[in-house]
Design an enzyme around this catalytic site. Structure first.
Site, PDB file in Angstrom:
ATOM      1  N   ASP A   1       0.868  -1.192   0.000  1.00 36.05           N
ATOM      2  CA  ASP A   1       0.000   0.000   0.000  1.00 36.05           C
ATOM      3  C   ASP A   1       0.898   1.234   0.000  1.00 36.05           C
ATOM      4  O   ASP A   1       1.747   1.398   0.885  1.00 36.05           O
ATOM      5  CB  ASP A   1      -0.900  -0.016   1.245  1.00 36.05           C
ATOM      6  CG  ASP A   1      -1.987   1.056   1.176  1.00 36.05           C
ATOM      7  OD1 ASP A   1      -3.155   0.729   1.450  1.00 36.05           O
ATOM      8  OD2 ASP A   1      -1.670   2.233   0.869  1.00 36.05           O
TER       9      ASP A   1
ATOM     10  N   ASP B   1      -3.871   2.349  -5.097  1.00 36.72           N
ATOM     11  CA  ASP B   1      -2.517   2.339  -4.524  1.00 36.72           C
ATOM     12  C   ASP B   1      -2.231   1.077  -3.721  1.00 36.72           C
ATOM     13  O   ASP B   1      -1.374   1.063  -2.867  1.00 36.72           O
ATOM     14  CB  ASP B   1      -2.294   3.595  -3.671  1.00 36.72           C
ATOM     15  CG  ASP B   1      -2.873   3.451  -2.281  1.00 36.72           C
ATOM     16  OD1 ASP B   1      -3.874   2.733  -2.133  1.00 36.72           O
ATOM     17  OD2 ASP B   1      -2.325   4.052  -1.346  1.00 36.72           O
ATOM     18  N   GLU B   2      -2.976   0.002  -4.011  1.00 35.49           N
ATOM     19  CA  GLU B   2      -2.670  -1.240  -3.280  1.00 35.49           C
ATOM     20  C   GLU B   2      -2.660  -2.460  -4.193  1.00 35.49           C
ATOM     21  O   GLU B   2      -3.442  -2.551  -5.126  1.00 35.49           O
ATOM     22  CB  GLU B   2      -3.639  -1.435  -2.118  1.00 35.49           C
ATOM     23  CG  GLU B   2      -5.085  -1.318  -2.459  1.00 35.49           C
ATOM     24  CD  GLU B   2      -5.957  -1.556  -1.238  1.00 35.49           C
ATOM     25  OE1 GLU B   2      -6.143  -2.714  -0.873  1.00 35.49           O
ATOM     26  OE2 GLU B   2      -6.425  -0.562  -0.672  1.00 35.49           O
TER      27      GLU B   2
END
Ligand code: TTP
Ligand code: MG
Length: 346
Positions: A8, A106-107
């Site tokens: 993340d 974003d992960e």
């Protein structure tokens, strides 16, 4: 034995902005609406860790953030830039995985079970990934390593920013035990309140009751929670090619909270989607409704059926059911999407 890595990125939108404008380094930075425009409406998308020291948080009304931190630098959301960065980071991470699946902007999930024969090796790999990200993209991330997706994601969130948390199979139960119930995925404020009312505060508390009892209290999610409380999650890392989906999305001309307009638009895009499904002689098993709010925050809800279907009626009903909870949010809706996946041939 599986070894799953969850990555993340730290304070994602804010970190990208700061990287691209070094003058901002060390300053508290908030990405979201402009508190000086539109009578201070709109919300915080994210902020860097300096701004978090002042109590600023994602989802907070922007004028609230301004009151907490008048000296923060407020920047507008530049979605194209973050999507581009997300894709560039993906390309970098993908090389380190046997199987790779994005979990959000974003992960990312990496299955490294084949290339790493133990957790020590996986930890070495994670350090290499961090180094590469810093070198190539000038960003930092937090990483969790664990036997499944659920545990890897929870682990990644434990130490931020720039953290690395390893939870080996034998450590799973003790690692989860003292956490508050909302550390588990899918436990939002409502479920948390309900569980607290029933005298369950920690994950360990949840383990005291049967699955049957949890289902009685929480519906189907009770069964998921029963497994989650024990760190059990068998879901695979799904490569994109397996995850083909058919769908449509529409951006409203003006952000809206008009229920009828939103529902009518949904009906229309479900209809279009199912037409294509039928034309391609396919059946679907999963339906997903996606929403982007006025502040560009994007989220979705999905439902997977026991058997595949090809009809429109089921799709329309499920789409509505999935959409309704989103309508109670205070934010206006900017975009609505619908898709079907887990496709099969008729
Ligand atoms: P997160 O990973 O939840 O947050 P973050 O990366 O900013 O911070 P960290 O992971 O270090 O805690 O979300 C990723 C991005 O998604 C975030 O940069 C902005 C966006 N986002 C919103 O727009 N609104 C929200 O309410 C949330 C939670 C995130
Ligand atoms: Mg993040």
């Amino acid at each position: 034995m599986r070894i799953i890595i969850h990555i993340d990125l730290d304070a994602f939108y804010a970190s990208v902005e700061i990287r691209d404008n070094p003058k901002l380094e060390g300053k508290p930075v908030v990405v979201g609406a402009d508190p000086k425009k539109g009578f201070g409406r709109g919300v915080v998308s994210t902020c860097n860790y300096e701004a978090r020291k002042f109590g600023v948080r994602s989802g907070m009304p922007i004028n609230f953030a301004y009151r907490k931190c008048p000296d923060c630098v407020f920047l507008p959301v530049d979605m194209d830039k973050y999507v581009e960065e997300s894709i560039a980071s993906q390309e970098l991470f993908r090389k380190y995985a046997d199987l790779f699946e994005p979990g959000g902007i974003d992960e990312f999930y990496l299955d490294v079970s084949e290339r790493c024969s133990n957790y020590k090796e996986a930890e070495g790999l994670a350090k290499e990934i961090k180094e590469k990200l810093r070198e190539k993209r000038k960003l930092t991330c937090s990483i969790g390593i664990a036997p499944n997706k659920l545990m890897a994601k929870i682990a990644a969130g434990r130490q931020k920013p720039d953290g690395l948390t390893v939870v080996k199979p034998a450590e799973v139960l003790d690692f989860l035990a003292p956490m508050e119930v909302d550390a588990l995925l899918g436990v939002g404020p409502k479920t948390k309140a309900k569980l607290n009312e029933l005298d369950f505060f920690t994950v360990k508390d949840i383990r005291k009751v049967s699955m049957y009892q949890l289902v009685e209290w929480l519906g189907k999610f009770g069964a998921v929670l029963y497994d989650e409380a024990r760190g059990i999650d068998d879901s695979p890392i799904i490569e994109e090619w397996e995850a083909k989906s058919i769908g449509r999305q529409i951006t409203f001309e003006k952000d809206t909270k008009d229920r009828k307009k939103i529902l009518d638009t949904l009906t229309e895009i479900v209809n279009d989607t199912i037409k294509q499904v039928k034309a391609e002689k396919l059946k679907y098993k999963t339906v997903t409704v996606k929403i982007r709010y006025e502040d560009f925050f994007t989220t979705s809800k999905a439902k997977t059926l026991k058997e595949d279907r090809g009809d429109e009626k089921t799709a329309q009903l499920l789409a509505r059911e999935l959409l309704i909870p989103f309508l109670s949010d205070d934010r206006k809706i900017r975009l609505i999407g619908f898709s079907v996946s887990k496709l099969g041939k008729i």
